[in-house]
Design a protein around this motif. Structure first.
Motif, mmCIF file in Angstrom:
data_model
loop_
_atom_site.group_PDB
_atom_site.id
_atom_site.type_symbol
_atom_site.label_atom_id
_atom_site.label_comp_id
_atom_site.label_asym_id
_atom_site.label_seq_id
_atom_site.Cartn_x
_atom_site.Cartn_y
_atom_site.Cartn_z
ATOM 1 N N HIS A 295 0.832 -1.211 0.000
ATOM 2 C CA HIS A 295 0.000 0.000 0.000
ATOM 3 C C HIS A 295 0.869 1.265 0.000
ATOM 4 C CE1 HIS A 295 -3.666 -2.344 1.721
ATOM 5 N NE2 HIS A 295 -3.304 -2.739 0.523
ATOM 6 N N HIS B 73 0.457 3.931 -1.344
ATOM 7 C CA HIS B 73 -0.257 5.212 -1.207
ATOM 8 C C HIS B 73 -0.302 5.657 0.250
ATOM 9 C CE1 HIS B 73 -3.550 2.325 -0.401
ATOM 10 N NE2 HIS B 73 -3.917 3.252 0.446
ATOM 11 N N GLN B 74 0.032 4.771 1.167
ATOM 12 C CA GLN B 74 0.039 5.151 2.576
ATOM 13 C C GLN B 74 1.388 5.748 3.010
ATOM 14 O OE1 GLN B 74 -2.811 1.355 3.519
ATOM 15 N NE2 GLN B 74 -1.870 2.270 5.328
ATOM 16 N N MET C 263 -10.886 1.817 13.241
ATOM 17 C CA MET C 263 -11.278 2.871 12.313
ATOM 18 C C MET C 263 -12.300 2.350 11.307
ATOM 19 S SD MET C 263 -8.852 5.403 10.048
ATOM 20 C CE MET C 263 -9.566 6.888 9.310
ATOM 21 N N ALA C 264 -13.378 3.095 11.194
ATOM 22 C CA ALA C 264 -14.401 2.769 10.207
ATOM 23 C C ALA C 264 -13.880 3.134 8.818
ATOM 24 C CB ALA C 264 -15.676 3.536 10.513
ATOM 25 N N LEU C 265 -14.670 2.811 7.805
ATOM 26 C CA LEU C 265 -14.282 3.177 6.443
ATOM 27 C C LEU C 265 -14.174 4.691 6.330
ATOM 28 C CD1 LEU C 265 -13.675 2.254 3.588
ATOM 29 C CD2 LEU C 265 -16.124 2.029 3.173
ATOM 30 N N TYR C 266 -15.073 5.401 7.012
ATOM 31 C CA TYR C 266 -15.008 6.870 7.061
ATOM 32 C C TYR C 266 -15.082 7.303 8.507
ATOM 33 C CZ TYR C 266 -15.879 6.043 2.217
ATOM 34 O OH TYR C 266 -15.771 5.552 0.939
ATOM 35 N N LEU D 20 -19.538 -4.786 2.872
ATOM 36 C CA LEU D 20 -19.855 -3.601 2.077
ATOM 37 C C LEU D 20 -19.467 -2.326 2.808
ATOM 38 C CD1 LEU D 20 -21.267 -2.179 -0.338
ATOM 39 C CD2 LEU D 20 -23.382 -2.250 1.010
ATOM 40 N N THR D 21 -19.888 -2.221 4.039
ATOM 41 C CA THR D 21 -19.791 -0.914 4.706
ATOM 42 C C THR D 21 -18.420 -0.661 5.324
ATOM 43 O OG1 THR D 21 -20.750 -1.857 6.709
ATOM 44 C CG2 THR D 21 -22.257 -0.775 5.151
ATOM 45 N N THR D 22 -17.611 -1.685 5.444
ATOM 46 C CA THR D 22 -16.264 -1.433 5.963
ATOM 47 C C THR D 22 -15.212 -1.383 4.865
ATOM 48 O OG1 THR D 22 -15.809 -3.770 6.353
ATOM 49 C CG2 THR D 22 -16.772 -2.529 8.178
ATOM 50 N N LYS D 23 -15.577 -1.790 3.633
ATOM 51 C CA LYS D 23 -14.536 -1.864 2.601
ATOM 52 C C LYS D 23 -14.943 -1.384 1.220
ATOM 53 C CE LYS D 23 -12.532 -5.930 4.807
ATOM 54 N NZ LYS D 23 -12.768 -7.380 4.809
ATOM 55 N N ARG D 24 -16.233 -1.299 0.941
ATOM 56 C CA ARG D 24 -16.612 -1.130 -0.474
ATOM 57 C C ARG D 24 -17.712 -0.100 -0.716
ATOM 58 N NH1 ARG D 24 -15.677 -6.927 -3.458
ATOM 59 N NH2 ARG D 24 -13.686 -7.349 -2.466
ATOM 60 N N LEU D 25 -17.825 0.858 0.164
ATOM 61 C CA LEU D 25 -18.900 1.844 0.047
ATOM 62 C C LEU D 25 -18.310 3.247 -0.050
ATOM 63 C CD1 LEU D 25 -22.049 2.091 0.209
ATOM 64 C CD2 LEU D 25 -21.748 2.465 2.677
ATOM 65 N N TYR D 26 -18.814 4.022 -0.986
ATOM 66 C CA TYR D 26 -18.379 5.419 -1.063
ATOM 67 C C TYR D 26 -18.978 6.222 0.080
ATOM 68 C CZ TYR D 26 -16.432 4.795 -5.747
ATOM 69 O OH TYR D 26 -15.662 4.399 -6.819
ATOM 70 N N ILE D 27 -18.333 7.324 0.389
ATOM 71 C CA ILE D 27 -18.813 8.206 1.453
ATOM 72 C C ILE D 27 -20.204 8.769 1.125
ATOM 73 C CG2 ILE D 27 -17.701 10.259 0.500
ATOM 74 C CD1 ILE D 27 -17.172 11.205 3.345
ATOM 75 N N PHE E 280 -12.497 -4.866 -5.724
ATOM 76 C CA PHE E 280 -11.742 -5.451 -4.622
ATOM 77 C C PHE E 280 -11.768 -4.475 -3.450
ATOM 78 C CE2 PHE E 280 -8.970 -3.400 -7.683
ATOM 79 C CZ PHE E 280 -8.218 -2.529 -6.912
ATOM 80 N N LEU F 180 -12.059 2.381 -4.413
ATOM 81 C CA LEU F 180 -13.123 3.381 -4.471
ATOM 82 C C LEU F 180 -12.629 4.618 -5.230
ATOM 83 C CD1 LEU F 180 -14.240 2.835 -0.773
ATOM 84 C CD2 LEU F 180 -15.642 2.333 -2.781
ATOM 85 N N ALA G 44 -10.881 8.961 5.073
ATOM 86 C CA ALA G 44 -11.133 7.574 4.692
ATOM 87 C C ALA G 44 -10.110 6.678 5.377
ATOM 88 C CB ALA G 44 -11.030 7.415 3.184
ATOM 89 N N HIS G 45 -10.473 5.437 5.535
ATOM 90 C CA HIS G 45 -9.519 4.435 6.028
ATOM 91 C C HIS G 45 -8.256 4.501 5.151
ATOM 92 C CE1 HIS G 45 -7.752 0.525 6.874
ATOM 93 N NE2 HIS G 45 -8.530 0.444 7.939
ATOM 94 N N ALA H 184 -6.436 2.500 3.865
ATOM 95 C CA ALA H 184 -6.328 1.531 2.772
ATOM 96 C C ALA H 184 -7.005 2.011 1.491
ATOM 97 C CB ALA H 184 -6.911 0.180 3.194
ATOM 98 N N VAL H 185 -7.827 3.040 1.592
ATOM 99 C CA VAL H 185 -8.493 3.553 0.384
ATOM 100 C C VAL H 185 -7.498 4.403 -0.402
ATOM 101 C CG1 VAL H 185 -10.416 4.867 -0.572
ATOM 102 C CG2 VAL H 185 -10.719 3.582 1.570
#
Lengths: 651, 651
Positions: A573, A575-576, A613-616, B316-323, B338, B342, B543-544, B546-547
C-alpha cells in the motif's frame, strides 16, 4: 577507421544549401566504443539475449514462414483488433524488418557470422516474397491479394514498407550487401507509382507514419530524388482536404464516421502538418511523423516545417509528457488526450512511443544543436525506454505505468509485438545517440564511458570518456590525436544539472553554455584531459500544478534517473507512504542490487488506521515512521511482483 | 385512518413464530404526511415532473406499444449491449412496471384521476399482453417466442417478472384494483411450474435478482405459500453446483467460458448465498438479492440467512462503500472490484445501486432495529440517491462520480433507463423510510418535518415533527392522542452525531442509546413535546488509509450531508485547491442557492505555477489564498457545467 561500407553514401551532413544550422550527424556505430558500467550490461543482454529471443518469436508465430506463399499461410493469431478489421499479421513484415535492422546494427559493432547468416536468410525470404511488380507484403500477397492499397488508414502497408526500408539501409551499411536495398528500391518505385498527386494516382498517405523517415534514410544513401520527393509528398499531402482516409473508406464501402478511433486526429491527418500545433492521436504514429518532418525540414532547409516541429515539441514537452519520458496516456487510442492529462496508474506510455520520441529528439538536436532536445532524449532513454525491457533482456513492457497495484508485469511476448524489436534496434544502435558531429565539431550528447573515433581537421581523433554516469556526475574526457589540431568540442550541460564545473588540463573553464552545450574551441593536443563535474544531488521534482494526477505529490530524481518506490523495498500500500518535505533523502550505490544501482533512502511516514477505524471517520488516521528506499524506475518489476509508485505523497 | 385497501393483507408484522426480533414494518404511505422544507420540493418535482416525463419516455421509445403484439414491434433501440446479446428492449417491461409502482405510490398519497387512468391503461395493456399460459414478457412474446427461459443469466425474464410483481402489489394497495395482481399471480404460477427442484423443472434462478424480494412482497399480501416457497427456492438454489448458468449456456450452444462478465460472481451465483462473505459482481443485482434474503430470513426466522446478510453488510460498509452511499466502483461489471477500491473520478456508483442499498438497509433495520442500517440508509438517501436526479426533476445520473473534470452531466434519458423509474418509486414511497412500527413501538428513522399517524395501544396516535433537518439538528416531536396511552417511541441518534441532547416536556432525558436509538417508554399524553438536539458541526472526514483514492485527502460532511466543491463556486482545476487542516470551516444557509442549501466556507490555498514553470521542476509551485465554498453533493451539476470534487487535498 570507420568500417568501410560500400554504399553510395554514408550518413552525410546536410546539403550545404540548407539554410538551417549546419546539422550534426551521428558517428557511425563502429566508431563508437561503449565500455560503460551502466550501458554495457544493457547492450550486452540486448545483443546476446534479445536478438535470438526475438528471432525465435518471429519463427514461432509464423511471421517468417508467412513469407513463403507456396506453403499454407500460418494461422491468424488472436487477438484480432478492432472488430476483426485488423490483425497483428498485418504488421508481421515490420517485425521482421525491425529485427533485421537491429541485427544489422549489431553486426556493425559485433561481427557474428552465425547472426549474419540468419539475417541473410531473412533477407532472402523477403526478396523471394517480392512480387514481379515490386510489391512486398506477406499479408496481402498471401491472404488478401485483392485488398492491396484499399485501407491505408488501418492496414499498415506503408508502415511495413517503411520498416523494410530502414532494415535495408541498416543492412547495407552493416554488411555492404545490397540485396534488400535493391528489393526496397523496387518496392519504393512501385509505391511512388501508386501514390502521388499525378493523374491515376492515389492521393493517399500512410495511416501509420514511418515510411517518411525511412524514405529520408534511403534518400541519404541513394541520393535518388524520387525518394526525397515521395517523402515530401507523403508529409505535405497528409491532412489535406478532402480527407483521403474518408474517401478511401467510402470507396471500399465503409462509413468513415464509424472509424473505430473517431477522427483522423488519430493518425495526425486532421489538418496539413504545417498547420498542426498540438500533439494528437496515436503517440507512436505522431512521433514517427514528426521525426520524418524533421528529416525533411533539415534536408530541404524548410524552416516552416521545422517551425511546426518546434511547436509540436513545445506542446509535447510542456503539457503532455510523463516525467519518465513516456507519452500517450490513453489505452483507448494508444495516444494523446488533452493537456496535462498524465494519469499514473493507467498511463499507457507505450515503450515504442518513448523510443520514437528519442528518434525525433535526435533529429531535432541534430538540426538545432539545442540541448533541450538532448535533455528529453536522455529522459526517455534512462527511464521509460530502459523500463521497457527486463534486466535479463528477456521480457518487455508494452505500456509503462507510473503507479502499479502490483498487476503490471513485463510480457514474454505481446499480441502486438512492436515494442520488443524497437527496443532491440534502439539498443543495438545506441552509440548513434551518444555523439554527433558536423564538419568541424564533435558533440558529446550523452555521457557514456568508452571512446569515439572521428576524423576532424584532417586527422583521426579519438576521445576517451571515463565516467560512472548516471550514478556519478564526474566525467573525464581525454583526447588522442597524432598532431595538434583545431576543432570544436561541444559538451552537453544537462538541463537537470546545476553548478557544473569544467577544467581542461586542470584549468577551470567557464561553463556558461549556449543552448545546453559548452563550446570548447582550441588547438587540441593528444592527452588533454577535460574534467566535467555535474553535481548530482537528489532532486525533489514537482509537476506543473495543472497536472491533476500529480497534485500534492513529489517525485525523486537524481541526475537523469527518475526513481520509484517498490513494495518489496518499502511496504505494501504505497499510497500510505508520505515523504515529508523536511526529510533528507540520501543516495548510495548498491552494487548487488538490480545489477548495481544507486538507491535513495529517507525517513518517511506510513498511514495507519486509527483504532477500530471505520471506512469513514472524523478521526484522522495515525502514522508510523518507516524507512523509505527508492530505486530507479527503469529497474522496477525485476524482483518480487508488487506495487510501484513514482509520485509520492508529501507533507 | 389508513386508506382502506381491500386486499387480503396489508403489510404485516412478522409471524409471531419468527425467532428474530419483532421486526418493524413501514407505516402505510397514506399515514405519513411530509411537510418538509428539504424533502417536499424533492418529492413534489418527482411527482409533478418525473411521473409524466418518464411516461413520455416509455411512450417515445415504444415500450408501451411493444405490449401490443398485433402492431409491428417497435425498433430495437441502440445501443445494444454485450455484442448484441442483450438489448434494452429486454427490460422494457420492468421500466413500465417500475413506473406503475411509482405512480401507484403517488396515488396513495396524492389521488389523481388522470394519473389513475394512465396507470389503469398500462395495467390493461399488460393484462392483454399476458399469454394463455400466464407468460408475460413483451420482448420474448413479441420477438423471440422460441427463446423463453433459455438465457436467464443475461436476458432478464425473471427480473422483469419481479418488477411486475412489485407493481401489482403497489397497485392493489393504492387502488384496490386487483387486475394486475391477478395477472402476476397467474404469471408466478407459471414460473413456479417452470423453475424448481422437481422433475422436469429447470433448476434455475434469476440472472438479475429482483423477483425474490418481489415474491416476498406478494406473499405478504397473498399469504399463498407457493409464493414464499418460490422465493425460498430461488434464494437457496442460487450458486449451487453444477452452475445452472453454465448448464443453460451449454444447452443453448454457448460456451460458458465466454461469458462477457467472466464468472458467475457477476450475478452472485458463484456459491450458495449462505456461504457468501463478500459483496461481489453487479452491484444492483447484489443489493436486490440481499434485500430478498433479508425478507426471507425475517419471514422464516432464518438466523443463518440473516447472518449471511450481516456478513455481507459488514463487508460492504467497511470496505466497499463510497462516502456518498454509492457502491460498485467499476463500469466494467457495473459493480464491485476489490477491497478499498473506491476511485473517485471513475466511480460508477450507479444510482440504482444506492437505491437498492436503501431497500436492503430498510429491511435490515426492520429486522435488527440496529441504527447502523439507518445510518447507511440515510447516507445513501441524502447523497448518492438524491444526486441521481436534477433539482428540477427532469434529468438523471446513471453513474455518480465523486470527482469530475466537468464532463459528467445528468441525462434526459439513458439507453438503459433503470435508474429514473427507480428514483421515481423510491421518492413516491419516501414516507415508508421515515417511520416504522412494531406492535407496541413507533420508530422514527429519519427526521423529516410532517406527521405520522399510527394505531398504538388501541388508539390513533399522531406524531408531529418539526425540523429543518438536514440543515439543522433541532427536532421537535409532539404527540397527539385522545387518551393517555403507553407505548414505546424509538428515536434515532445518527451515527454521525455527537453530543445529542433530549428533553421531554422540558425535562432532560438521557440520550444513552441502544444500537443507535433512544427508547422512550412511558404513558404518553397529548401535547407532549420532545426536543431532540443533534449538534451539527462541520466534520472533516478521513477515509480508512487503505483507500488508495482518498489517501491524503479529506471530505466535508455536516449532519448526513456530504459536501463537494464545484468549479462555479471556487475555481477551475479543483485539484489545485488545498484545504489546510487549520482552516476553520463555517456553515451558513443560503436560501436562494440551489433551492436553499447550507453551504460551507473556508479559506483555502490554490496552487500556482512558479514563474515560467516547466512541466517538471525542482522548484515547488507557489500558492494563493482563496475562498473555498462547498455545496451539498446531491445538488451538484445543477448550474453551469464544471469540475466537481468531494475529496479535497489538505495540508
Amino acid at each position: 577507421m570507420s568500417t568501410p561500407v560500400p554504399v553510395p553514401n554514408t550518413p552525410q551532413l546536410l546539403s550545404a544549401a540548407a539554410p538551417l544550422r549546419e546539422a550534426a550527424v551521428p558517428l557511425p556505430l563502429a566508431d563508437v566504443l561503449i565500455q560503460d558500467h551502466f550501458w554495457t550490461p544493457r547492450l550486452q543482454v540486448n545483443r546476446e539475449q534479445g536478438i535470438d529471443i526475438q528471432y525465435g518469436h518471429l519463427q514461432d508465430v509464423g511471421a517468417l514462414d508467412a513469407l513463403d506463399f507456396s506453403h499454407p499461410q500460418p494461422p491468424l493469431p488472436i487477438p484480432v483488433i478492432n472488430n476483426n478489421q485488423v490483425t497483428p499479421v498485418m504488421w508481421w513484415d515490420s517485425d521482421i524488418a525491425k529485427w533485421i535492422e537491429a541485427a544489422s546494427y549489431s553486426l556493425e559493432t559485433h561481427p557474428d557470422p552465425r547472426l549474419e547468416n540468419l539475417v541473410d536468410d531473412a533477407v532472402a525470404r523477403l526478396a523471394k516474397a517480392q512480387q514481379a511488380d515490386g510489391y512486398l507484403n506477406s499479408y496481402f500477397t498471401g491472404r488478401e491479394p485483392d485488398k492491396r492499397w484499399t485501407n491505408e488508414r488501418d492496414w499498415h502497408e506503408l508502415y511495413c514498407a517503411g520498416h523494410l526500408i530502414e532494415a535495408a539501409v541498416a543492412h547495407v551499411q552493416a554488411t555492404g550487401k545490397r540485396t534488400l536495398l535493391e528489393v526496397v528500391e523496387r518496392y519504393v518505385a512501385l509505391i511512388a507509382q501508386v501514390y502521388g498527386p499525378g493523374p491515376g494516382q492515389k492521393r493517399g498517405y500512410p495511416g501509420h507514419e514511418e515510411i517518411e523517415l525511412a524514405l529520408m534514410k534511403l534518400y541519404r544513401i541513394s541520393t535518388n530524388p524520387e525518394h526525397l520527393a515521395l517523402a515530401e509528398y507523403f508529409v505535405n499531402e497528409r491532412g489535406q482536404q478532402p480527407a483521403y482516409f474518408d474517401l478511401e473508406a467510402v470507396a471500399r464501402g465503409d462509413n468513415p464516421a464509424s472509424f473505430a478511433f473517431g477522427s483522423n486526429e488519430y493518425a495526425q491527418a486532421h489538418k496539413p502538418v504545417r498547420e498542426q500545433n498540438e500533439v494528437v492521436g496515436h503517440a507512436v504514429r505522431a512521433m514517427y511523423l514528426y521525426a520524418g518532418m524533421a528529416d525533411l525540414a533539415a534536408e530541404l532547409g524548410d524552416t516552416d516545417l521545422l517551425a511546426a516541429c518546434e511547436r509540436l515539441w513545445d506542446d509535447l514537452t510542456t503539457k503532455r509528457l510523463y516525467i519518465t519520458g513516456g507519452l500517450g496516456p490513453s489505452k483507448d487510442n494508444e495516444g494523446f488526450t488533452f493537456d496535462y492529462d498524465l494519469p499514473n496508474d493507467t498511463a499507457y506510455a507505450e515503450t515504442c512511443a518513448a523510443i520514437a520520441l528519442v528518434f525525433w529528439a535526435q533529429r531535432m538536436l541534430a538540426i538545432t544543436g539545442d540541448g533541450r532536445y538532448a535533455d528529453e532524449m536522455e529522459r526517455s532513454l534512462y527511464n521509460n525506454v530502459l523500463a521497457g525491457v527486463s534486466l535479463d533482456g528477456r521480457k518487455y513492457f508494452y505500456d509503462n505505468v507510473l503507479e502499479s497495484r502490483g498487476d503490471n508485469h513485463r510480457w514474454d511476448w505481446h499480441p502486438c509485438p512492436c515494442c520488443p524489436p524497437n527496443l532491440l534496434r534502439l539498443l543495438t544502435s545506441f552509440g548513434a545517440y551518444v555523439y554527433s558531429r558536423t564538419e568541424s565539431q564533435l558533440w558529446v550528447n550523452l555521457y557514456v564511458a568508452g571512446e569515439a573515433q572521428v576524423q576532424l581537421a584532417g586527422q583521426d581523433v579519438r576521445l576517451k570518456v571515463q565516467t560512472e554516469y548516471p550514478w556519478d556526475g564526474e566525467i573525464t574526457l581525454t583526447t588522442e590525436l597524432a598532431q595538434p589540431a583545431t576543432f570544436i568540442l561541444k559538451l552537453r550541460i544537462p538541463g537537470w544539472s546545476q553548478g557544473a564545473a569544467l577544467t581542461v588540463d586542470g584549468q577551470a573553464v567557464d561553463t556558461q553554455n549556449d543552448q545546453g552545450y559548452v563550446t570548447l574551441t582550441r588547438e587540441w593536443k593528444s592527452g588533454t584531459e577535460i574534467r566535467l563535474s555535474l553535481p548530482m544531488p537528489v532532486q525533489r521534482v514537482w509537476a506543473h500544478p495543472a497536472v491533476r494526477a500529480d497534485a500534492g505529490l513529489v517525485a525523486l530524481q537524481r541526475g537523469p534517473v527518475v526513481y520509484c518506490l517498490e513494495e518489496t523495498d518499502v511496504h505494501q500500500h504505497l499510497h500510505q507512504v508520505v515523504l515529508p518535505d523536511t526529510s533528507e533523502v540520501t543516495a548510495h550505490f548498491e552494487p548487488s542490487l538490480l545489477e548495481g544501482v544507486t538507491v535513495l533512502t529517507a525517513q518517511g511516514r506510513y498511514d495507519l488506521p486509527s483504532e477500530n477505524m471505520a471506512l469513514y471517520s472524523s478521526t484522522p488516521p495515525g502514522a508510523e515512521t518507516i524507512s523509505v528506499t527508492a530505486v530507479p524506475y527503469y529497474a522496477w518489476d525485476n524482483r518480487e511482483p508488487g506495487e510501484m509508485r513514482v509520485w509520492l505523497r508529501r507533507s
